[in-house]
Write a protein that holds these residues in place. Structure first.
Motif, PDB file in Angstrom:
ATOM      1  N   LEU A  41       2.834   0.846   5.082  1.00  0.00           N
ATOM      2  CA  LEU A  41       1.787   1.732   4.343  1.00  0.00           C
ATOM      3  C   LEU A  41       0.227   1.455   5.262  1.00  0.00           C
ATOM      4  CD1 LEU A  41       0.705   3.223   2.005  1.00  0.00           C
ATOM      5  CD2 LEU A  41       0.364   1.179   0.926  1.00  0.00           C
ATOM      6  N   ASP A  42      -0.001   2.523   5.872  1.00  0.00           N
ATOM      7  CA  ASP A  42      -1.360   2.581   6.607  1.00  0.00           C
ATOM      8  C   ASP A  42      -2.581   2.603   6.204  1.00  0.00           C
ATOM      9  OD1 ASP A  42      -0.837   3.554   9.288  1.00  0.00           O
ATOM     10  OD2 ASP A  42      -1.655   5.241   9.064  1.00  0.00           O
ATOM     11  N   MET A  43      -2.705   3.529   5.126  1.00  0.00           N
ATOM     12  CA  MET A  43      -3.761   3.488   4.406  1.00  0.00           C
ATOM     13  C   MET A  43      -3.653   4.404   3.132  1.00  0.00           C
ATOM     14  SD  MET A  43      -5.979   6.595   6.762  1.00  0.00           S
ATOM     15  CE  MET A  43      -7.299   6.682   5.482  1.00  0.00           C
ATOM     16  N   ILE A  44      -4.529   4.070   2.172  1.00  0.00           N
ATOM     17  CA  ILE A  44      -4.558   5.126   0.936  1.00  0.00           C
ATOM     18  C   ILE A  44      -5.873   5.614   0.954  1.00  0.00           C
ATOM     19  CG2 ILE A  44      -4.351   5.346  -1.502  1.00  0.00           C
ATOM     20  CD1 ILE A  44      -2.807   2.362  -1.256  1.00  0.00           C
ATOM     21  N   ASP A  45      -5.799   7.180   1.711  1.00  0.00           N
ATOM     22  CA  ASP A  45      -6.935   7.832   1.912  1.00  0.00           C
ATOM     23  C   ASP A  45      -7.855   7.773   0.903  1.00  0.00           C
ATOM     24  OD1 ASP A  45      -8.752   9.507   3.252  1.00  0.00           O
ATOM     25  OD2 ASP A  45      -7.404  11.050   3.417  1.00  0.00           O
ATOM     26  N   PRO A  46      -9.068   7.446   0.662  1.00  0.00           N
ATOM     27  CA  PRO A  46     -10.025   7.245   1.771  1.00  0.00           C
ATOM     28  C   PRO A  46     -10.137   5.654   2.026  1.00  0.00           C
ATOM     29  CG  PRO A  46     -11.238   7.501  -0.247  1.00  0.00           C
ATOM     30  CD  PRO A  46      -9.841   7.868  -0.545  1.00  0.00           C
ATOM     31  N   PHE A  47      -9.116   4.806   1.606  1.00  0.00           N
ATOM     32  CA  PHE A  47      -9.324   3.398   1.642  1.00  0.00           C
ATOM     33  C   PHE A  47      -8.317   3.016   2.916  1.00  0.00           C
ATOM     34  CE2 PHE A  47      -9.893   4.369  -2.720  1.00  0.00           C
ATOM     35  CZ  PHE A  47     -10.970   3.972  -2.912  1.00  0.00           C
ATOM     36  N   LEU A 133     -12.883  -4.724   0.640  1.00  0.00           N
ATOM     37  CA  LEU A 133     -12.181  -3.480   0.842  1.00  0.00           C
ATOM     38  C   LEU A 133     -12.772  -2.395   1.955  1.00  0.00           C
ATOM     39  CD1 LEU A 133     -10.541  -1.279  -0.952  1.00  0.00           C
ATOM     40  CD2 LEU A 133     -12.767  -0.934  -2.326  1.00  0.00           C
ATOM     41  N   TRP A 134     -12.073  -1.708   2.651  1.00  0.00           N
ATOM     42  CA  TRP A 134     -12.618  -1.064   3.672  1.00  0.00           C
ATOM     43  C   TRP A 134     -12.558   0.336   3.143  1.00  0.00           C
ATOM     44  CZ3 TRP A 134     -11.113  -2.608   9.263  1.00  0.00           C
ATOM     45  CH2 TRP A 134     -11.469  -3.925   9.544  1.00  0.00           C
ATOM     46  N   VAL A 135     -13.686   1.260   3.218  1.00  0.00           N
ATOM     47  CA  VAL A 135     -13.709   2.518   2.608  1.00  0.00           C
ATOM     48  C   VAL A 135     -14.135   3.515   3.948  1.00  0.00           C
ATOM     49  CG1 VAL A 135     -14.798   4.227   1.169  1.00  0.00           C
ATOM     50  CG2 VAL A 135     -14.600   1.574   0.366  1.00  0.00           C
ATOM     51  N   ASN A 136     -13.212   4.462   4.203  1.00  0.00           N
ATOM     52  CA  ASN A 136     -13.443   5.301   5.284  1.00  0.00           C
ATOM     53  C   ASN A 136     -14.763   6.209   4.907  1.00  0.00           C
ATOM     54  OD1 ASN A 136     -12.999   6.134   7.730  1.00  0.00           O
ATOM     55  ND2 ASN A 136     -11.464   7.450   7.567  1.00  0.00           N
ATOM     56  N   HIS A 209      -8.707  12.664  -7.366  1.00  0.00           N
ATOM     57  CA  HIS A 209      -8.740  11.275  -6.910  1.00  0.00           C
ATOM     58  C   HIS A 209      -7.542  10.681  -6.291  1.00  0.00           C
ATOM     59  CE1 HIS A 209     -12.953  11.371  -7.647  1.00  0.00           C
ATOM     60  NE2 HIS A 209     -13.121  10.023  -7.718  1.00  0.00           N
ATOM     61  N   GLN A 210      -7.574   9.960  -5.545  1.00  0.00           N
ATOM     62  CA  GLN A 210      -6.328   9.249  -4.882  1.00  0.00           C
ATOM     63  C   GLN A 210      -6.451   7.935  -5.058  1.00  0.00           C
ATOM     64  OE1 GLN A 210      -3.681  11.155  -2.042  1.00  0.00           O
ATOM     65  NE2 GLN A 210      -4.815   9.558  -0.374  1.00  0.00           N
ATOM     66  N   GLY A 211      -5.565   6.841  -5.367  1.00  0.00           N
ATOM     67  CA  GLY A 211      -5.999   5.541  -5.457  1.00  0.00           C
ATOM     68  C   GLY A 211      -4.834   4.600  -5.737  1.00  0.00           C
ATOM     69  N   PHE A 212      -5.091   3.410  -6.068  1.00  0.00           N
ATOM     70  CA  PHE A 212      -4.234   2.182  -6.276  1.00  0.00           C
ATOM     71  C   PHE A 212      -4.898   1.183  -7.308  1.00  0.00           C
ATOM     72  CE2 PHE A 212      -6.046  -1.108  -3.821  1.00  0.00           C
ATOM     73  CZ  PHE A 212      -6.869  -0.451  -2.929  1.00  0.00           C
ATOM     74  N   VAL A 213      -3.934   0.550  -8.009  1.00  0.00           N
ATOM     75  CA  VAL A 213      -4.257  -0.667  -8.560  1.00  0.00           C
ATOM     76  C   VAL A 213      -3.825  -1.935  -7.944  1.00  0.00           C
ATOM     77  CG1 VAL A 213      -3.801  -1.937 -10.791  1.00  0.00           C
ATOM     78  CG2 VAL A 213      -4.409   0.573 -10.957  1.00  0.00           C
ATOM     79  N   PHE A 214      -4.855  -2.826  -7.814  1.00  0.00           N
ATOM     80  CA  PHE A 214      -4.210  -4.077  -7.259  1.00  0.00           C
ATOM     81  C   PHE A 214      -4.238  -5.165  -8.232  1.00  0.00           C
ATOM     82  CE2 PHE A 214      -5.029  -8.252  -4.966  1.00  0.00           C
ATOM     83  CZ  PHE A 214      -3.840  -8.327  -4.185  1.00  0.00           C
ATOM     84  N   VAL A 215      -3.230  -5.877  -8.564  1.00  0.00           N
ATOM     85  CA  VAL A 215      -3.272  -6.884  -9.619  1.00  0.00           C
ATOM     86  C   VAL A 215      -3.397  -8.125  -8.925  1.00  0.00           C
ATOM     87  CG1 VAL A 215      -1.815  -7.984 -11.392  1.00  0.00           C
ATOM     88  CG2 VAL A 215      -1.562  -5.588 -11.227  1.00  0.00           C
ATOM     89  N   PHE A 216      -4.436  -8.906  -9.284  1.00  0.00           N
ATOM     90  CA  PHE A 216      -4.840 -10.206  -8.379  1.00  0.00           C
ATOM     91  C   PHE A 216      -4.465 -11.485  -9.674  1.00  0.00           C
ATOM     92  CE2 PHE A 216      -8.973 -10.999 -10.043  1.00  0.00           C
ATOM     93  CZ  PHE A 216      -9.176  -9.868 -10.316  1.00  0.00           C
ATOM     94  N   SER A 217      -4.277 -11.053 -10.863  1.00  0.00           N
ATOM     95  CA  SER A 217      -3.831 -12.349 -11.470  1.00  0.00           C
ATOM     96  C   SER A 217      -2.983 -11.800 -12.834  1.00  0.00           C
ATOM     97  CB  SER A 217      -5.201 -12.832 -12.303  1.00  0.00           C
ATOM     98  OG  SER A 217      -5.206 -13.901 -13.047  1.00  0.00           O
ATOM     99  N   GLY A 218      -2.021 -12.683 -13.164  1.00  0.00           N
ATOM    100  CA  GLY A 218      -1.161 -12.136 -14.402  1.00  0.00           C
ATOM    101  C   GLY A 218      -0.307 -10.733 -13.739  1.00  0.00           C
ATOM    102  N   GLN A 219       0.109 -10.263 -14.950  1.00  0.00           N
ATOM    103  CA  GLN A 219       0.827  -9.017 -14.738  1.00  0.00           C
ATOM    104  C   GLN A 219       0.589  -8.103 -15.601  1.00  0.00           C
ATOM    105  OE1 GLN A 219       5.141  -8.030 -16.606  1.00  0.00           O
ATOM    106  NE2 GLN A 219       5.588  -8.762 -14.297  1.00  0.00           N
TER     107      GLN A 219
END
Ligand code: FE
Length: 300
Positions: A41-47, A133-136, A209-219
């Motif tokens: 997984l390269d990127m999640i445009d624009p991230f 986070l890197w934003v293009n 919008h295109q994007g994602f959720v990143f879970v960093f604690s719990g579920q």
């Protein structure tokens, strides 16, 4: 909106895939958990990248960061949860980030900077936990003058659902009727959600919008089918204009997650380490400019 306004919002997004973040060493040797970029997984445009820094407990003299390095053509967003970092750049800009603080750095035409643990953290040791986070940037903004937006934690708008089970810190974009302070070059959503057991929210998330959720604690449960997303994983969101987030009643702990979304730039991406341009020639130019000192250098 409130958690009670669920009906008739439109198409609820599904989770397209879940990507596990892997621990790896970055920069001067600090540990990050990185859901992307990876070979798959390269990127999640624009991230372009998400790194969770730590959580790491350092003893006195052990803490590490990213010493002098350049950037051109995109933005780096640093969001700290715990610990302290100090940064310094070739234009003489410097500052410190503490728990809850955000630095939104638009590298644009380029700069050279360092991102290091604070002197105090280095000398006394302690815990460091945060994100980068890197934003293009779109082609039209890649040569803009570097710009910083630094928002202390106590000024980041925070709000919650009427039932108090879901709380959000609104770093970019809008959530539950609350607008962020950060200005972005293209529309970006960046939110830090805390969901207690029993929390359930349906959020408008614009169709473009295109994007994602990143879970960093719990579920967390994400999307129309309440896909289970474990700690350390990113859920890539499918199309739609509503996003469901929740945690089952029976969960033993809250979940924390970052929601990141934006309008894809759909431009060619040429990337080489800290340079992200549209063409290979522009990358060569960036390398040449950096090596010739045209992005500046850090004074000692
Ligand atoms: Fe950097």
């Amino acid at each position: 909106m409130s958690s009670g306004e669920k009906a008739d919002l439109g198409a609820r997004r599904l989770v397209e895939r879940v990507v596990a973040g892997h621990r790896q060493f970055e920069g001067g040797g600090f540990v990050v958990r990185r859901p992307f970029p990876t070979q798959r997984l390269d990127m999640i445009d624009p991230f372009l990248l998400l790194d969770e820094m730590g959580p790491a407990d350092y003893g006195p003299g052990e803490a590490v960061g990213a010493p002098e390095h350049p950037h051109r053509g995109f933005e780096t967003v640093t969001y700290l949860l715990e610990g302290e970092m100090e940064h310094r750049d070739s234009a003489g800009h410097q500052g410190r980030l503490g728990p809850g603080d955000v630095q939104w750095m638009t590298a644009g035409a380029g700069l050279v900077h360092s991102e290091l643990p604070s002197k105090r953290l280095l000398e006394q040791g302690g815990r460091l936990h945060g994100f980068q986070l890197w934003v293009n940037l779109p082609r039209r903004d890649k040569a803009m003058r570097p710009r910083y937006q630094e928002i202390p934690g106590d000024r980041i708008p925070e709000t919650e659902t009427p039932d108090g089970l879901a709380k959000v810190r609104v770093i970019a974009g809008r959530a539950l009727g609350t607008q962020a302070l950060i200005e972005t070059r293209t529309p970006i959503v960046l939110q830090d959600w805390t969901l207690k057991p029993g929390a359930s929210v349906d959020l408008p998330l614009a169709e473009d919008h295109q994007g994602f959720v990143f879970v960093f604690s719990g579920q967390a449960r994400v999307g129309a089918l309440a896909a289970a997303v474990p700690e350390g994983s990113a859920a890539i969101l499918g199309p739609g204009d509503v996003l469901a987030l929740g945690v089952p009643d029976s969960a033993s702990e809250p979940a924390r997650l970052l929601l990141c979304a934006g309008i894809p730039l759909r431009e060619p991406v040429a990337r080489h380490g800290p340079f992200v341009m549209n063409t290979r020639e522009e990358i060569d130019q960036a390398i040449e400019d950096y090596q010739a000192g045209r992005m500046g250098e850090l004074g000692r």
